[in-house]
Design an enzyme around this catalytic site. Structure first.
Site, PDB file in Angstrom:
ATOM      1  N   ALA A 139       0.816  -1.202   0.000  1.00 52.28           N
ATOM      2  CA  ALA A 139       0.000   0.000   0.000  1.00 52.28           C
ATOM      3  C   ALA A 139       0.858   1.266   0.000  1.00 52.28           C
ATOM      4  O   ALA A 139       2.092   1.226   0.050  1.00 52.28           O
ATOM      5  CB  ALA A 139      -0.941  -0.013   1.202  1.00 52.28           C
ATOM      6  N   HIS A 140       0.165   2.409  -0.019  1.00 53.42           N
ATOM      7  CA  HIS A 140       0.856   3.700  -0.136  1.00 53.42           C
ATOM      8  C   HIS A 140       1.744   3.990   1.076  1.00 53.42           C
ATOM      9  O   HIS A 140       1.427   3.671   2.203  1.00 53.42           O
ATOM     10  CB  HIS A 140      -0.136   4.846  -0.357  1.00 53.42           C
ATOM     11  N   ASN A 141       2.881   4.581   0.779  1.00 57.20           N
ATOM     12  CA  ASN A 141       3.859   5.046   1.777  1.00 57.20           C
ATOM     13  C   ASN A 141       4.511   3.926   2.585  1.00 57.20           C
ATOM     14  O   ASN A 141       5.127   4.176   3.613  1.00 57.20           O
ATOM     15  CB  ASN A 141       3.227   6.065   2.726  1.00 57.20           C
TER      16      ASN A 141
END
Length: 354
Positions: A247-249
């Site tokens: 997922a993001h980051n």
């Protein structure tokens, strides 16, 4: 048999893996195979005592073995510290993948403002968008897409239908297997109770990128989401299996291994050399420490210390999980025993009261 058209002498192979040869250095080897399948002219490997019977029965001409393996009459041995690794190196020697001819196919689309190195290969149906860069000896197979402003380093392979979206960065010697997606939007929404058409999930713009460092391999149909702000990072030398969601980051440290169907939620951090077995889930905003290992189908809800081995859902230290798992099979009998004891106590209390 897993044969090649160019036989090699056994002495050459022993030198290639820096092994000690016990046998005829001039023996011709045509290929490699498993212990059970190997025949004359094959090399195999024996690195696990579970396969002792297969080792004792193999018809291979030579076997890669560790220091403690017993000799085999009529079979040459190459003693090495790590037979599995040595076998992998011989496979790479016998089966070096063909390198496509450099150049851009007339059926490919390369934007006039993109920069593709003359030694790179862009196959039919591949696309390189405005401002994107593709380094020397990298190969884009049919259907691969490198988005606007994205970069691909040297000696990288993008197999069919790989997507590298805008501004994302792929390092050198990276392999992206078929249909993986680098830089899809992160899953970010804010709930708006007063939306134009009533309550709605308002999309949070995902403005960051994905940065994949050198020597990374990403499996088929894996998704690595771009950051909301900043970067999603896959560290040097990490290997990711098929059907993994990052997922993001998320920050994945160097030399980590993520097995099939694992999922890592937003802003989680994996240290160096972390291993996530198949179907592991990691919640967001936690850290899994350097060299930690997580057993298959585990759910990681809290930080994991460096070097710790955890299993289960929620994940607990592996030894504790083993005890709990062993006890689980006895719960039915324990429940019967507790009920019987409860009845006895009730009877004793009645007798005492009487």
């Amino acid at each position: 048999m897993n044969h090649t058209s160019s036989p090699r002498r056994l002495g050459e192979l022993a030198t290639h893996v820096a092994g000690e040869l016990l046998g005829d250095s001039g023996l011709l080897i045509h290929g490699l195979n498993g212990l059970a399948e190997a025949g004359p002219g094959d090399v195999s490997f024996y690195g696990n005592t579970k396969y002792r019977r297969q080792y004792e029965a193999t018809r291979a001409s030579a076997v890669l073995v560790g220091a403690d393996a017993p000799p085999r009459e009529g079979v040459a041995l190459i003693r090495v510290p790590n037979p599995h690794l040595a076998f992998a190196r011989l496979l790479a020697l016998f089966h070096a993948p063909p390198r496509p001819s450099p150049g851009v196919s007339p059926q490919a689309h390369v934007h006039p403002e993109a920069r593709v190195h003359p030694e790179a290969t862009v196959m039919p149906g591949a696309a390189v968008d405005k401002g994107a860069r593709v380094g020397a000896r990298s190969v884009l197979y049919p259907g691969a897409y490198v988005g606007e402003g994205a970069t691909v380093g040297e000696d990288s392979l993008l197999y069919p239908n790989v997507t590298v979206r805008e501004r994302c960065q792929v390092g050198s010697r990276v392999t992206l297997h078929a249909s993986c997606v680098v830089g899809a939007d992160g899953f970010g929404f804010a709930f708006d109770t007063e939306g134009v058409n009533g309550p709605e999930h308002y999309k949070i713009p995902q403005t960051g990128i994905v940065r994949i460092e050198d020597d990374v391999e990403v499996g088929a149909c894996t998704c690595i989401d771009r950051a909301t702000l900043g970067e999603t990072v896959i560290g040097r030398g990490t290997k990711i299996d098929n059907l993994v969601q990052i997922a993001h980051n998320v920050k994945v440290g160097p030399l980590s291994l993520l097995c099939a169907q694992a999922g890592v939620s937003g802003s989680a951090e994996l240290g160096t050399g972390v291993v996530l077995a198949g179907q592991v889930g990691v919640v967001g905003h936690i850290r899994v420490g350097d060299m930690a290992k997580v057993g298959a189908q585990s759910g990681v809800a809290h930080d994991v210390e460096e070097g710790q081995i955890v299993s289960g859902s929620p994940a607990v230290p592996h030894r504790e999980w083993l005890k709990n798992s062993a006890a689980l099979g006895q719960l039915g009998d324990l429940l019967k025993e507790v009920r019987a004891l409860r009845r006895r106590v009730e009877l004793l209390e009645k007798e005492k009261g009487g």
